[in-house]
Design a protein around this motif. Structure first.
Motif, PDB file in Angstrom:
ATOM      1  N   MET A  20      12.672  -2.312  -8.190  1.00  0.00           N
ATOM      2  CA  MET A  20      13.450  -2.643  -6.995  1.00  0.00           C
ATOM      3  C   MET A  20      13.312  -1.561  -5.929  1.00  0.00           C
ATOM      4  O   MET A  20      13.220  -1.876  -4.734  1.00  0.00           O
ATOM      5  CB  MET A  20      14.911  -2.861  -7.372  1.00  0.00           C
ATOM      6  N   ALA A  21      13.277  -0.299  -6.351  1.00  0.00           N
ATOM      7  CA  ALA A  21      13.094   0.799  -5.388  1.00  0.00           C
ATOM      8  C   ALA A  21      11.731   0.676  -4.703  1.00  0.00           C
ATOM      9  O   ALA A  21      11.630   0.854  -3.478  1.00  0.00           O
ATOM     10  CB  ALA A  21      13.221   2.146  -6.090  1.00  0.00           C
ATOM     11  N   LEU A  22      10.699   0.342  -5.468  1.00  0.00           N
ATOM     12  CA  LEU A  22       9.378   0.158  -4.871  1.00  0.00           C
ATOM     13  C   LEU A  22       9.388  -1.029  -3.911  1.00  0.00           C
ATOM     14  O   LEU A  22       8.807  -0.955  -2.821  1.00  0.00           O
ATOM     15  CB  LEU A  22       8.317  -0.037  -5.959  1.00  0.00           C
ATOM     16  N   GLY A  23      10.060  -2.118  -4.280  1.00  0.00           N
ATOM     17  CA  GLY A  23      10.167  -3.273  -3.394  1.00  0.00           C
ATOM     18  C   GLY A  23      10.876  -2.929  -2.090  1.00  0.00           C
ATOM     19  O   GLY A  23      10.445  -3.342  -1.012  1.00  0.00           O
ATOM     20  N   MET A  26       8.538  -0.808   0.061  1.00  0.00           N
ATOM     21  CA  MET A  26       7.518  -1.620   0.731  1.00  0.00           C
ATOM     22  C   MET A  26       8.116  -2.385   1.899  1.00  0.00           C
ATOM     23  O   MET A  26       7.499  -2.500   2.958  1.00  0.00           O
ATOM     24  CB  MET A  26       6.872  -2.599  -0.268  1.00  0.00           C
ATOM     25  N   SER A  27       9.308  -2.889   1.723  1.00  0.00           N
ATOM     26  CA  SER A  27       9.965  -3.648   2.788  1.00  0.00           C
ATOM     27  C   SER A  27      10.288  -2.763   3.987  1.00  0.00           C
ATOM     28  O   SER A  27      10.055  -3.142   5.134  1.00  0.00           O
ATOM     29  CB  SER A  27      11.244  -4.286   2.246  1.00  0.00           C
ATOM     30  N   ILE A  28      10.811  -1.580   3.713  1.00  0.00           N
ATOM     31  CA  ILE A  28      11.196  -0.668   4.791  1.00  0.00           C
ATOM     32  C   ILE A  28       9.981  -0.175   5.564  1.00  0.00           C
ATOM     33  O   ILE A  28      10.014  -0.084   6.794  1.00  0.00           O
ATOM     34  CB  ILE A  28      12.008   0.514   4.216  1.00  0.00           C
ATOM     35  N   THR A  29       8.890   0.135   4.844  1.00  0.00           N
ATOM     36  CA  THR A  29       7.698   0.687   5.500  1.00  0.00           C
ATOM     37  C   THR A  29       6.745  -0.385   6.013  1.00  0.00           C
ATOM     38  O   THR A  29       5.778  -0.061   6.702  1.00  0.00           O
ATOM     39  CB  THR A  29       6.924   1.599   4.524  1.00  0.00           C
ATOM     40  N   GLY A  33       1.041  -2.788   0.083  1.00  0.00           N
ATOM     41  CA  GLY A  33      -0.154  -2.508  -0.701  1.00  0.00           C
ATOM     42  C   GLY A  33       0.114  -2.319  -2.188  1.00  0.00           C
ATOM     43  O   GLY A  33      -0.794  -2.457  -2.997  1.00  0.00           O
ATOM     44  N   GLN A  34       1.336  -2.002  -2.530  1.00  0.00           N
ATOM     45  CA  GLN A  34       1.692  -1.792  -3.937  1.00  0.00           C
ATOM     46  C   GLN A  34       2.349  -3.018  -4.572  1.00  0.00           C
ATOM     47  O   GLN A  34       2.966  -2.920  -5.630  1.00  0.00           O
ATOM     48  CB  GLN A  34       2.621  -0.571  -4.060  1.00  0.00           C
TER      49      GLN A  34
END
Length: 125
Positions: A20-23, A26-29, A33-34
């Motif tokens: 969830m942190a990675l998601g 990705m959403s914020i930036t 790509g990940q």
């Protein structure tokens, strides 16, 4: 929940938080790509570990077997290696490809081991 079931559920929670942190990152930036790492973390990590946890919780006699502990460690080590390696591989570091390959094989082997451990339960039912 005790033993291997507890270990798998704790691992599932860690996978869920990381995925969830990675998601969110990705959403914020706006850099997705990940996405494969996010998907693997949520499905192979969170979902599969939670399913393993509930299986072992429902069948404590199976969870008490030595193979259940081997299953946990093979799944945990290879799963973490797979996700960390995949993260760096997709980030442009091709040198980690052998880690991803070995970890993928290990993770598949952990699923085969689970089938071997779980099938007698289904045969009895």
């Amino acid at each position: 929940m005790q033993g291997v079931a507890r270990n798998f559920f704790g691992l599932a929670i860690i996978y869920a938080l990381c995925g969830m942190a990675l998601g969110l990152h990705m959403s914020i930036t706006h850099d997705h790509g990940q996405m494969p790492v996010h998907a693997h973390t949520m499905v192979a990590g969170w979902l599969m570990s939670a399913v393993f946890a509930f299986f072992y919780h429902l069948f404590p006699a199976v969870a008490a077997q030595r193979l259940a502990t081997v299953h946990f460690w093979l799944s945990a080590v290879s799963g973490i290696g797979l996700l960390v390696g995949l993260y760096f591989l997709l980030g442009g570091n091709a040198a980690v490809e052998p880690l991803v390959a070995i970890s993928s094989i290990g993770f598949y082997a952990s699923m085969l081991l689970f089938v071997f451990v779980a099938m007698p339960v289904f045969r009895r039912a």
